[in-house]
Design a protein around this motif. Sequence first.
Motif, short mmCIF file in Angstrom:
data_model
loop_
_atom_site.label_atom_id
_atom_site.label_comp_id
_atom_site.label_asym_id
_atom_site.label_seq_id
_atom_site.Cartn_x
_atom_site.Cartn_y
_atom_site.Cartn_z
N VAL A 279 -12.42 -79.19 -11.83
CA VAL A 279 -11.79 -78.60 -13.02
C VAL A 279 -12.72 -77.58 -13.65
O VAL A 279 -12.34 -76.43 -13.92
CB VAL A 279 -11.43 -79.70 -14.06
N VAL A 280 -13.96 -77.99 -13.88
CA VAL A 280 -14.94 -77.10 -14.51
C VAL A 280 -15.26 -75.93 -13.59
O VAL A 280 -15.39 -74.79 -14.05
CB VAL A 280 -16.22 -77.88 -14.88
N GLY A 281 -15.35 -76.20 -12.29
CA GLY A 281 -15.64 -75.12 -11.34
C GLY A 281 -14.55 -74.08 -11.29
O GLY A 281 -14.81 -72.87 -11.32
N ALA A 282 -13.29 -74.52 -11.24
CA ALA A 282 -12.15 -73.59 -11.19
C ALA A 282 -12.03 -72.81 -12.49
O ALA A 282 -11.79 -71.60 -12.50
CB ALA A 282 -10.86 -74.35 -10.90
N ALA A 283 -12.19 -73.52 -13.63
CA ALA A 283 -12.05 -72.87 -14.94
C ALA A 283 -13.16 -71.87 -15.20
O ALA A 283 -12.93 -70.80 -15.78
CB ALA A 283 -12.02 -73.93 -16.05
N SER A 284 -14.39 -72.20 -14.77
CA SER A 284 -15.51 -71.28 -14.99
C SER A 284 -15.33 -69.99 -14.20
O SER A 284 -15.76 -68.92 -14.63
CB SER A 284 -16.84 -71.95 -14.59
N LYS A 285 -14.64 -70.09 -13.07
CA LYS A 285 -14.36 -68.90 -12.27
C LYS A 285 -13.28 -68.04 -12.93
O LYS A 285 -13.26 -66.82 -12.78
CB LYS A 285 -13.92 -69.31 -10.86
N PHE A 286 -12.37 -68.69 -13.69
CA PHE A 286 -11.26 -67.97 -14.31
C PHE A 286 -11.67 -67.26 -15.59
O PHE A 286 -11.17 -66.18 -15.90
CB PHE A 286 -10.12 -68.95 -14.61
N GLY A 287 -12.57 -67.89 -16.39
CA GLY A 287 -13.00 -67.24 -17.62
C GLY A 287 -13.58 -68.22 -18.63
O GLY A 287 -13.35 -69.43 -18.53
N PRO A 288 -14.34 -67.73 -19.64
CA PRO A 288 -15.01 -68.61 -20.61
C PRO A 288 -14.05 -69.41 -21.49
O PRO A 288 -14.32 -70.57 -21.80
CB PRO A 288 -15.84 -67.63 -21.45
N GLU A 289 -12.94 -68.82 -21.91
CA GLU A 289 -11.98 -69.56 -22.73
C GLU A 289 -11.31 -70.66 -21.92
O GLU A 289 -11.10 -71.78 -22.40
CB GLU A 289 -10.92 -68.62 -23.30
N ALA A 290 -10.97 -70.34 -20.68
CA ALA A 290 -10.38 -71.34 -19.78
C ALA A 290 -11.34 -72.49 -19.57
O ALA A 290 -10.94 -73.66 -19.55
CB ALA A 290 -10.02 -70.70 -18.44
N LEU A 291 -12.64 -72.18 -19.44
CA LEU A 291 -13.65 -73.21 -19.24
C LEU A 291 -13.72 -74.16 -20.44
O LEU A 291 -13.77 -75.38 -20.27
CB LEU A 291 -15.02 -72.56 -19.01
N GLN A 292 -13.71 -73.60 -21.64
CA GLN A 292 -13.79 -74.44 -22.84
C GLN A 292 -12.58 -75.35 -22.97
O GLN A 292 -12.72 -76.56 -23.23
CB GLN A 292 -13.92 -73.56 -24.09
N ILE A 293 -11.40 -74.80 -22.79
CA ILE A 293 -10.17 -75.58 -22.92
C ILE A 293 -10.10 -76.65 -21.83
O ILE A 293 -9.81 -77.82 -22.09
CB ILE A 293 -8.94 -74.66 -22.85
#
Length: 291
Positions: free
Chosen positions: A164-178
Amino acid sequence: MTTFVSPPIALLLGLIVANLSGHPFLHLNHKATNILLQVSVVGLGFGMNVNSALSAGKEGFLFTVASILSTLILGTFLGKWLKIEKKTAHLISCGTAICGGSAIAAIAPVIKSEDKQTSIALGVIFILNSIALFLFPAVGHWLDLSQKEFGLWCAIAIHDTSSVVGAASKFGPEALQIATTVKLARVLWIIPVALITAVVFKNKSSRIKIPYFIGLFILAMVMNNYVSKTAIIAPYLVSIAKIGLTLTLFLIGAGLNRSILKSVGVKPLFQGILLWIFIAIATLLTILYFN
Protein backbone atom coordinates in the motif's frame (compact mmCIF):
# COMPACT_ATOMS: atom_id res chain seq x y z
CA MET A 1 18.86 4.60 -2.60
CA THR A 2 15.18 5.34 -3.26
CA THR A 3 16.24 7.81 -5.98
CA PHE A 4 17.51 4.91 -8.08
CA VAL A 5 15.36 2.01 -6.87
CA SER A 6 11.58 2.47 -6.59
CA PRO A 7 9.51 0.14 -4.37
CA PRO A 8 8.23 -1.97 -7.32
CA ILE A 9 11.75 -2.36 -8.71
CA ALA A 10 13.04 -3.35 -5.25
CA LEU A 11 10.39 -6.09 -5.08
CA LEU A 12 11.29 -7.29 -8.58
CA LEU A 13 15.00 -7.40 -7.71
CA GLY A 14 14.16 -9.44 -4.62
CA LEU A 15 12.19 -11.92 -6.73
CA ILE A 16 15.13 -12.25 -9.14
CA VAL A 17 17.57 -12.87 -6.27
CA ALA A 18 15.25 -15.43 -4.66
CA ASN A 19 14.89 -17.47 -7.83
CA LEU A 20 18.47 -17.21 -9.12
CA SER A 21 20.71 -17.49 -6.07
CA GLY A 22 18.28 -18.15 -3.21
CA HIS A 23 17.88 -16.41 0.18
CA PRO A 24 20.55 -17.61 2.68
CA PHE A 25 18.54 -16.36 5.68
CA LEU A 26 15.02 -17.28 4.56
CA HIS A 27 14.04 -18.48 8.05
CA LEU A 28 14.64 -14.94 9.39
CA ASN A 29 13.01 -13.13 6.48
CA HIS A 30 9.46 -12.79 7.82
CA LYS A 31 10.58 -11.43 11.19
CA ALA A 32 13.03 -9.00 9.54
CA THR A 33 10.44 -7.62 7.09
CA ASN A 34 7.87 -7.25 9.87
CA ILE A 35 10.20 -5.22 12.11
CA LEU A 36 11.59 -3.14 9.24
CA LEU A 37 8.10 -2.35 7.93
CA GLN A 38 6.88 -1.20 11.35
CA VAL A 39 9.93 1.04 11.88
CA SER A 40 9.51 2.49 8.38
CA VAL A 41 5.82 3.24 8.92
CA VAL A 42 6.59 5.03 12.20
CA GLY A 43 9.22 7.07 10.35
CA LEU A 44 6.70 8.07 7.71
CA GLY A 45 4.58 9.52 10.51
CA PHE A 46 7.08 12.38 10.80
CA GLY A 47 5.93 13.55 7.36
CA MET A 48 2.18 13.43 8.03
CA ASN A 49 -0.27 16.21 8.84
CA VAL A 50 -2.62 15.48 11.76
CA ASN A 51 -5.68 17.29 10.36
CA SER A 52 -5.36 15.68 6.94
CA ALA A 53 -4.87 12.28 8.55
CA LEU A 54 -7.99 12.66 10.70
CA SER A 55 -10.01 13.71 7.67
CA ALA A 56 -8.76 10.71 5.67
CA GLY A 57 -9.43 8.36 8.58
CA LYS A 58 -13.04 9.53 8.94
CA GLU A 59 -13.68 9.25 5.22
CA GLY A 60 -12.17 5.79 5.02
CA PHE A 61 -14.07 4.42 8.05
CA LEU A 62 -17.28 3.42 6.28
CA PHE A 63 -15.32 1.98 3.34
CA THR A 64 -13.28 -0.04 5.82
CA VAL A 65 -16.23 -1.50 7.74
CA ALA A 66 -18.21 -2.39 4.61
CA SER A 67 -15.25 -3.88 2.74
CA ILE A 68 -14.02 -5.99 5.69
CA LEU A 69 -17.44 -7.49 6.42
CA SER A 70 -18.29 -8.19 2.77
CA THR A 71 -14.84 -9.69 2.05
CA LEU A 72 -14.98 -12.03 5.06
CA ILE A 73 -18.49 -13.20 4.17
CA LEU A 74 -17.65 -13.71 0.49
CA GLY A 75 -14.38 -15.45 1.44
CA THR A 76 -16.30 -17.95 3.60
CA PHE A 77 -18.68 -18.82 0.74
CA LEU A 78 -15.83 -19.09 -1.78
CA GLY A 79 -13.89 -21.38 0.55
CA LYS A 80 -16.88 -23.73 0.84
CA TRP A 81 -17.61 -23.56 -2.90
CA LEU A 82 -14.01 -24.36 -3.84
CA LYS A 83 -13.75 -26.98 -1.04
CA ILE A 84 -10.70 -25.34 0.53
CA GLU A 85 -9.72 -26.22 4.09
CA LYS A 86 -11.73 -23.98 6.43
CA LYS A 87 -8.69 -22.55 8.23
CA THR A 88 -6.78 -21.83 5.00
CA ALA A 89 -9.82 -20.12 3.46
CA HIS A 90 -10.34 -18.02 6.60
CA LEU A 91 -6.70 -16.90 6.67
CA ILE A 92 -6.85 -15.85 3.00
CA SER A 93 -10.10 -13.96 3.68
CA CYS A 94 -8.61 -12.15 6.70
CA GLY A 95 -5.44 -11.31 4.80
CA THR A 96 -7.47 -9.83 1.94
CA ALA A 97 -9.94 -8.03 4.19
CA ILE A 98 -7.55 -6.37 6.64
CA CYS A 99 -3.81 -6.11 6.11
CA GLY A 100 -2.28 -9.09 4.36
CA GLY A 101 0.52 -10.97 6.10
CA SER A 102 0.10 -9.11 9.39
CA ALA A 103 -3.54 -10.22 9.67
CA ILE A 104 -2.62 -13.81 8.81
CA ALA A 105 0.15 -13.80 11.44
CA ALA A 106 -2.32 -12.51 14.04
CA ILE A 107 -5.21 -14.85 13.15
CA ALA A 108 -3.16 -18.06 12.63
CA PRO A 109 -2.56 -18.76 16.36
CA VAL A 110 -6.19 -17.90 17.15
CA ILE A 111 -7.46 -20.71 14.89
CA LYS A 112 -4.41 -22.92 15.64
CA SER A 113 -3.63 -23.35 11.95
CA GLU A 114 -0.96 -25.76 10.76
CA ASP A 115 2.27 -24.41 9.22
CA LYS A 116 1.18 -25.55 5.75
CA GLN A 117 -2.17 -23.74 6.02
CA THR A 118 -0.47 -20.52 7.14
CA SER A 119 2.19 -20.79 4.43
CA ILE A 120 -0.40 -21.27 1.68
CA ALA A 121 -2.36 -18.21 2.85
CA LEU A 122 0.80 -16.10 3.08
CA GLY A 123 1.89 -17.29 -0.37
CA VAL A 124 -1.43 -16.25 -1.94
CA ILE A 125 -1.33 -12.82 -0.31
CA PHE A 126 2.31 -12.12 -1.17
CA ILE A 127 1.83 -13.13 -4.82
CA LEU A 128 -1.14 -10.78 -5.21
CA ASN A 129 0.67 -8.03 -3.30
CA SER A 130 3.55 -8.25 -5.74
CA ILE A 131 1.19 -7.83 -8.68
CA ALA A 132 -0.67 -4.96 -6.97
CA LEU A 133 2.49 -2.94 -6.50
CA PHE A 134 2.90 -2.71 -10.29
CA LEU A 135 -0.75 -2.84 -11.36
CA PHE A 136 -2.45 -0.27 -9.12
CA PRO A 137 -0.36 2.84 -9.97
CA ALA A 138 -0.72 2.01 -13.68
CA VAL A 139 -4.50 1.63 -13.41
CA GLY A 140 -4.72 4.75 -11.25
CA HIS A 141 -2.97 6.86 -13.90
CA TRP A 142 -4.97 5.23 -16.70
CA LEU A 143 -8.26 6.12 -14.95
CA ASP A 144 -6.88 9.58 -14.11
CA LEU A 145 -7.65 9.13 -10.40
CA SER A 146 -6.89 12.01 -8.07
CA GLN A 147 -4.33 11.43 -5.33
CA LYS A 148 -7.14 11.33 -2.78
CA GLU A 149 -9.07 8.72 -4.77
CA PHE A 150 -6.00 6.59 -5.35
CA GLY A 151 -4.93 6.80 -1.71
CA LEU A 152 -8.32 5.53 -0.52
CA TRP A 153 -8.48 2.86 -3.20
CA CYS A 154 -5.09 1.29 -2.63
CA ALA A 155 -5.43 1.45 1.18
CA ILE A 156 -8.55 -0.71 1.01
CA ALA A 157 -7.90 -2.90 -2.04
CA ILE A 158 -4.21 -3.78 -1.61
CA HIS A 159 -3.54 -6.36 1.09
CA ASP A 160 -0.22 -5.64 2.81
CA THR A 161 0.77 -2.29 4.35
CA SER A 162 4.15 -2.49 2.59
CA SER A 163 2.59 -2.66 -0.88
CA VAL A 164 0.00 0.00 0.00
CA VAL A 165 2.71 2.45 1.03
CA GLY A 166 4.90 1.46 -1.91
CA ALA A 167 2.13 1.96 -4.50
CA ALA A 168 0.92 5.21 -2.91
CA SER A 169 4.43 6.68 -2.65
CA LYS A 170 4.87 6.08 -6.37
CA PHE A 171 1.57 7.87 -7.11
CA GLY A 172 2.20 11.02 -5.05
CA PRO A 173 2.68 12.58 -1.57
CA GLU A 174 -1.02 13.20 -0.88
CA ALA A 175 -1.89 9.66 -1.92
CA LEU A 176 0.83 8.39 0.42
CA GLN A 177 -0.56 10.29 3.41
CA ILE A 178 -4.15 9.19 2.82
CA ALA A 179 -3.22 5.58 2.07
CA THR A 180 -0.97 5.20 5.12
CA THR A 181 -3.52 6.69 7.52
CA VAL A 182 -6.49 4.70 6.20
CA LYS A 183 -4.48 1.47 6.08
CA LEU A 184 -3.22 1.79 9.64
CA ALA A 185 -6.75 2.49 10.85
CA ARG A 186 -7.73 -0.68 8.99
CA VAL A 187 -4.96 -2.67 10.71
CA LEU A 188 -6.68 -2.07 14.06
CA TRP A 189 -9.55 -4.23 12.85
CA ILE A 190 -7.29 -7.23 13.47
CA ILE A 191 -8.42 -7.08 17.12
CA PRO A 192 -12.24 -7.39 16.69
CA VAL A 193 -11.85 -9.85 13.80
CA ALA A 194 -9.51 -12.00 15.93
CA LEU A 195 -12.02 -11.96 18.80
CA ILE A 196 -14.88 -13.00 16.51
CA THR A 197 -12.64 -15.67 14.96
CA ALA A 198 -11.88 -17.10 18.41
CA VAL A 199 -15.63 -17.48 19.02
CA VAL A 200 -16.35 -19.00 15.59
CA PHE A 201 -13.48 -21.49 15.86
CA LYS A 202 -14.26 -22.10 19.56
CA ASN A 203 -10.82 -21.16 20.83
CA LYS A 204 -10.91 -18.97 23.93
CA SER A 205 -7.32 -19.46 25.06
CA SER A 206 -5.38 -17.78 22.24
CA ARG A 207 -3.57 -14.49 22.73
CA ILE A 208 -4.29 -11.79 20.16
CA LYS A 209 -1.38 -9.77 18.77
CA ILE A 210 -2.10 -6.06 19.10
CA PRO A 211 -0.35 -3.78 16.52
CA TYR A 212 1.27 -1.42 19.05
CA PHE A 213 3.45 0.28 16.41
CA ILE A 214 0.37 2.23 15.23
CA GLY A 215 0.54 4.17 18.51
CA LEU A 216 4.14 5.14 17.68
CA PHE A 217 3.03 6.25 14.22
CA ILE A 218 0.39 8.52 15.78
CA LEU A 219 2.99 9.88 18.24
CA ALA A 220 5.38 10.65 15.37
CA MET A 221 2.60 12.45 13.50
CA VAL A 222 1.67 14.52 16.58
CA MET A 223 5.32 15.45 17.20
CA ASN A 224 5.70 16.51 13.58
CA ASN A 225 2.77 18.92 13.93
CA TYR A 226 3.09 20.22 17.48
CA VAL A 227 6.76 19.93 18.52
CA SER A 228 8.61 22.64 16.62
CA LYS A 229 12.09 21.16 17.04
CA THR A 230 10.96 17.97 15.30
CA ALA A 231 10.95 19.89 12.00
CA ILE A 232 14.77 19.86 12.03
CA ILE A 233 15.07 16.07 11.83
CA ALA A 234 11.68 15.12 10.35
CA PRO A 235 12.77 15.24 6.65
CA TYR A 236 15.75 12.97 7.40
CA LEU A 237 13.57 10.49 9.31
CA VAL A 238 11.07 10.36 6.44
CA SER A 239 13.90 9.76 3.94
CA ILE A 240 15.29 6.94 6.08
CA ALA A 241 11.78 5.48 6.40
CA LYS A 242 11.36 5.42 2.60
CA ILE A 243 14.69 3.63 2.26
CA GLY A 244 13.52 1.16 4.90
CA LEU A 245 10.31 0.57 2.96
CA THR A 246 12.25 -0.08 -0.25
CA LEU A 247 14.46 -2.57 1.58
CA THR A 248 11.36 -4.21 3.10
CA LEU A 249 9.89 -4.81 -0.36
CA PHE A 250 13.22 -6.20 -1.58
CA LEU A 251 13.23 -8.71 1.31
CA ILE A 252 9.59 -9.64 0.64
CA GLY A 253 10.50 -10.36 -2.99
CA ALA A 254 13.57 -12.32 -1.86
CA GLY A 255 11.30 -14.54 0.23
CA LEU A 256 9.15 -15.64 -2.73
CA ASN A 257 11.16 -18.52 -4.16
CA ARG A 258 9.91 -21.28 -6.48
CA SER A 259 9.04 -23.72 -3.70
CA ILE A 260 6.78 -21.19 -1.96
CA LEU A 261 5.07 -20.26 -5.22
CA LYS A 262 4.47 -23.94 -6.09
CA SER A 263 3.10 -24.79 -2.64
CA VAL A 264 0.20 -22.34 -2.92
CA GLY A 265 -2.10 -24.47 -5.06
CA VAL A 266 -4.71 -23.47 -7.64
CA LYS A 267 -7.86 -23.32 -5.48
CA PRO A 268 -6.48 -21.07 -2.69
CA LEU A 269 -4.94 -18.78 -5.31
CA PHE A 270 -8.27 -18.68 -7.18
CA GLN A 271 -10.07 -17.74 -3.95
CA GLY A 272 -7.53 -14.96 -3.32
CA ILE A 273 -7.86 -13.62 -6.87
CA LEU A 274 -11.67 -13.59 -6.77
CA LEU A 275 -11.70 -11.82 -3.40
CA TRP A 276 -9.13 -9.32 -4.62
CA ILE A 277 -11.06 -8.55 -7.81
CA PHE A 278 -14.24 -8.08 -5.77
CA ILE A 279 -12.73 -5.69 -3.23
CA ALA A 280 -10.76 -3.75 -5.87
CA ILE A 281 -13.71 -3.18 -8.22
CA ALA A 282 -16.32 -2.58 -5.49
CA THR A 283 -14.07 -0.07 -3.69
CA LEU A 284 -13.13 1.76 -6.90
CA LEU A 285 -16.76 2.09 -8.04
CA THR A 286 -17.81 3.33 -4.60
CA ILE A 287 -15.02 5.93 -4.47
CA LEU A 288 -15.77 7.19 -7.99
CA TYR A 289 -19.54 7.32 -7.33
CA PHE A 290 -19.27 9.26 -4.05
CA ASN A 291 -16.52 11.58 -5.25
